[in-house]
Design a protein around this motif. Sequence first.
Motif, PDB file in Angstrom:
ATOM      1  N   LYS A 216      -3.887   7.608  -9.968  1.00 29.36           N
ATOM      2  CA  LYS A 216      -3.292   8.840  -9.433  1.00 29.36           C
ATOM      3  C   LYS A 216      -3.396   8.895  -7.915  1.00 29.36           C
ATOM      4  O   LYS A 216      -3.707   9.924  -7.315  1.00 29.36           O
ATOM      5  CB  LYS A 216      -3.940  10.080 -10.068  1.00 29.36           C
ATOM      6  CG  LYS A 216      -3.767  10.144 -11.580  1.00 29.36           C
ATOM      7  CD  LYS A 216      -4.411  11.388 -12.178  1.00 29.36           C
ATOM      8  CE  LYS A 216      -4.213  11.428 -13.694  1.00 29.36           C
ATOM      9  NZ  LYS A 216      -4.877  12.602 -14.321  1.00 29.36           N
ATOM     10  N   LEU A 217      -3.115   7.741  -7.292  1.00 31.69           N
ATOM     11  CA  LEU A 217      -3.121   7.625  -5.841  1.00 31.69           C
ATOM     12  C   LEU A 217      -1.696   7.430  -5.343  1.00 31.69           C
ATOM     13  O   LEU A 217      -0.837   6.900  -6.058  1.00 31.69           O
ATOM     14  CB  LEU A 217      -3.972   6.434  -5.403  1.00 31.69           C
ATOM     15  CG  LEU A 217      -5.475   6.523  -5.678  1.00 31.69           C
ATOM     16  CD1 LEU A 217      -6.122   5.153  -5.478  1.00 31.69           C
ATOM     17  CD2 LEU A 217      -6.131   7.566  -4.778  1.00 31.69           C
ATOM     18  N   THR A 218      -1.457   7.824  -4.124  1.00 26.92           N
ATOM     19  CA  THR A 218      -0.142   7.686  -3.506  1.00 26.92           C
ATOM     20  C   THR A 218      -0.184   6.593  -2.445  1.00 26.92           C
ATOM     21  O   THR A 218      -1.094   6.567  -1.609  1.00 26.92           O
ATOM     22  CB  THR A 218       0.289   9.005  -2.843  1.00 26.92           C
ATOM     23  OG1 THR A 218       0.340  10.036  -3.833  1.00 26.92           O
ATOM     24  CG2 THR A 218       1.658   8.863  -2.190  1.00 26.92           C
ATOM     25  N   ILE A 219       0.777   5.707  -2.493  1.00 30.23           N
ATOM     26  CA  ILE A 219       0.871   4.662  -1.467  1.00 30.23           C
ATOM     27  C   ILE A 219       1.413   5.288  -0.189  1.00 30.23           C
ATOM     28  O   ILE A 219       2.512   5.840  -0.180  1.00 30.23           O
ATOM     29  CB  ILE A 219       1.778   3.516  -1.930  1.00 30.23           C
ATOM     30  CG1 ILE A 219       1.201   2.844  -3.180  1.00 30.23           C
ATOM     31  CG2 ILE A 219       1.972   2.495  -0.810  1.00 30.23           C
ATOM     32  CD1 ILE A 219       2.070   1.754  -3.765  1.00 30.23           C
ATOM     33  N   PRO A 220       0.658   5.224   0.895  1.00 33.83           N
ATOM     34  CA  PRO A 220       1.091   5.892   2.128  1.00 33.83           C
ATOM     35  C   PRO A 220       2.144   5.089   2.880  1.00 33.83           C
ATOM     36  O   PRO A 220       2.253   3.869   2.729  1.00 33.83           O
ATOM     37  CB  PRO A 220      -0.202   5.982   2.944  1.00 33.83           C
ATOM     38  CG  PRO A 220      -0.986   4.787   2.504  1.00 33.83           C
ATOM     39  CD  PRO A 220      -0.671   4.601   1.037  1.00 33.83           C
ATOM     40  N   GLU A 221       2.896   5.783   3.695  1.00 30.80           N
ATOM     41  CA  GLU A 221       3.843   5.113   4.587  1.00 30.80           C
ATOM     42  C   GLU A 221       3.088   4.693   5.844  1.00 30.80           C
ATOM     43  O   GLU A 221       2.372   5.482   6.443  1.00 30.80           O
ATOM     44  CB  GLU A 221       4.980   6.058   4.966  1.00 30.80           C
ATOM     45  CG  GLU A 221       5.976   5.463   5.943  1.00 30.80           C
ATOM     46  CD  GLU A 221       7.027   6.450   6.385  1.00 30.80           C
ATOM     47  OE1 GLU A 221       7.853   6.083   7.248  1.00 30.80           O
ATOM     48  OE2 GLU A 221       7.017   7.599   5.886  1.00 30.80           O
ATOM     49  N   VAL A 222       3.234   3.430   6.209  1.00 30.09           N
ATOM     50  CA  VAL A 222       2.542   2.911   7.393  1.00 30.09           C
ATOM     51  C   VAL A 222       3.573   2.669   8.483  1.00 30.09           C
ATOM     52  O   VAL A 222       4.419   1.784   8.375  1.00 30.09           O
ATOM     53  CB  VAL A 222       1.790   1.601   7.077  1.00 30.09           C
ATOM     54  CG1 VAL A 222       1.151   1.046   8.346  1.00 30.09           C
ATOM     55  CG2 VAL A 222       0.738   1.846   6.005  1.00 30.09           C
ATOM     56  N   ARG A 223       3.504   3.456   9.528  1.00 30.69           N
ATOM     57  CA  ARG A 223       4.473   3.330  10.615  1.00 30.69           C
ATOM     58  C   ARG A 223       4.064   2.255  11.623  1.00 30.69           C
ATOM     59  O   ARG A 223       4.920   1.575  12.198  1.00 30.69           O
ATOM     60  CB  ARG A 223       4.630   4.674  11.328  1.00 30.69           C
ATOM     61  CG  ARG A 223       5.223   5.765  10.427  1.00 30.69           C
ATOM     62  CD  ARG A 223       5.447   7.046  11.204  1.00 30.69           C
ATOM     63  NE  ARG A 223       6.048   8.084  10.365  1.00 30.69           N
ATOM     64  CZ  ARG A 223       6.367   9.299  10.800  1.00 30.69           C
ATOM     65  NH1 ARG A 223       6.129   9.636  12.074  1.00 30.69           N
ATOM     66  NH2 ARG A 223       6.912  10.177   9.974  1.00 30.69           N
ATOM     67  N   ILE A 224       2.769   2.121  11.858  1.00 26.92           N
ATOM     68  CA  ILE A 224       2.291   1.146  12.835  1.00 26.92           C
ATOM     69  C   ILE A 224       1.216   0.290  12.164  1.00 26.92           C
ATOM     70  O   ILE A 224       0.035   0.636  12.173  1.00 26.92           O
ATOM     71  CB  ILE A 224       1.718   1.821  14.092  1.00 26.92           C
ATOM     72  CG1 ILE A 224       2.745   2.781  14.703  1.00 26.92           C
ATOM     73  CG2 ILE A 224       1.298   0.771  15.116  1.00 26.92           C
ATOM     74  CD1 ILE A 224       2.233   3.541  15.906  1.00 26.92           C
ATOM     75  N   PRO A 225       1.600  -0.837  11.571  1.00 25.11           N
ATOM     76  CA  PRO A 225       0.601  -1.715  10.929  1.00 25.11           C
ATOM     77  C   PRO A 225      -0.400  -2.234  11.961  1.00 25.11           C
ATOM     78  O   PRO A 225      -0.038  -2.538  13.101  1.00 25.11           O
ATOM     79  CB  PRO A 225       1.459  -2.857  10.365  1.00 25.11           C
ATOM     80  CG  PRO A 225       2.842  -2.316  10.294  1.00 25.11           C
ATOM     81  CD  PRO A 225       2.960  -1.353  11.423  1.00 25.11           C
TER      82      PRO A 225
END
Length: 257
Positions: A216-225
């Motif tokens: 029940k986790l959400t994969i985050p959006e990564v703008r700056i790896p």
Amino acid sequence: MDAATETQDTAFQAIIELADDCLILGHRLSEWCGHAPVLEEELALANMGLDLLGQARALYAHAAEIEGKGRSEDDLAFLRRERDYRNCLLVERLNGDFAATMLRQLYFAAFMQPFWRAIAATSSDEILRGIAAKAEKEMAYHLRHSGEWVIRMGDGTEESATRMADAVTELHRYTDELFMASPARAEAITAGLLPDPETLRAEWDQTIASVFAAAKLTIPEVRIPQKGGREGRHGEDMGHLLAELQFMQRAYPGMSW
């Protein structure tokens, strides 16, 4: 530099990257000795650390042989400067709490298990194929073990779920570097020594998505790896890690048991 020497240097640098990942993450896991939440996990963390150390030793020994300058696996592990290490930033991140450690292990194992499998099947280097065949089985266990803990904590109590979600926020931005090919790795890919990590991204994505759905986790959006480890650019914590890792060898050069 002639073509043969360039090929030799490329193989050396590409294998060093793999060895550094294993050594640094193995050391991070060793820091849990005496601090794990339960005795069973104390043993599991130590065993995973030993798996990684064994992989690092085999890789350093092979790299030293390829280099042909008389350096040993100990020299490569303990007597290089911080900027000479080429591990990805993910593996040097501080342990944090148990949730962060298990998530870091999941991210790494979800990549390395298929990476080792591809090396075992396709590498032009016979010794590397042998190392990979054993390492693949070890990383399969790491993947299963860490994945179970991520699910258990993500879908557990309110506190455990919060800790795991915080770990995702902190660590997910470091995962893209797993798939980035340094100049040495790019040449090794062309030469058939290593597989292209980008070809493994779909499998990694699927593994992480499956575990996160159950947790029940959400994969985050990564703008700056976050990246730089493959170029020898590390954070402050890496210096502290090496000070501890290298102390005995530098204080007592050439020491033997």
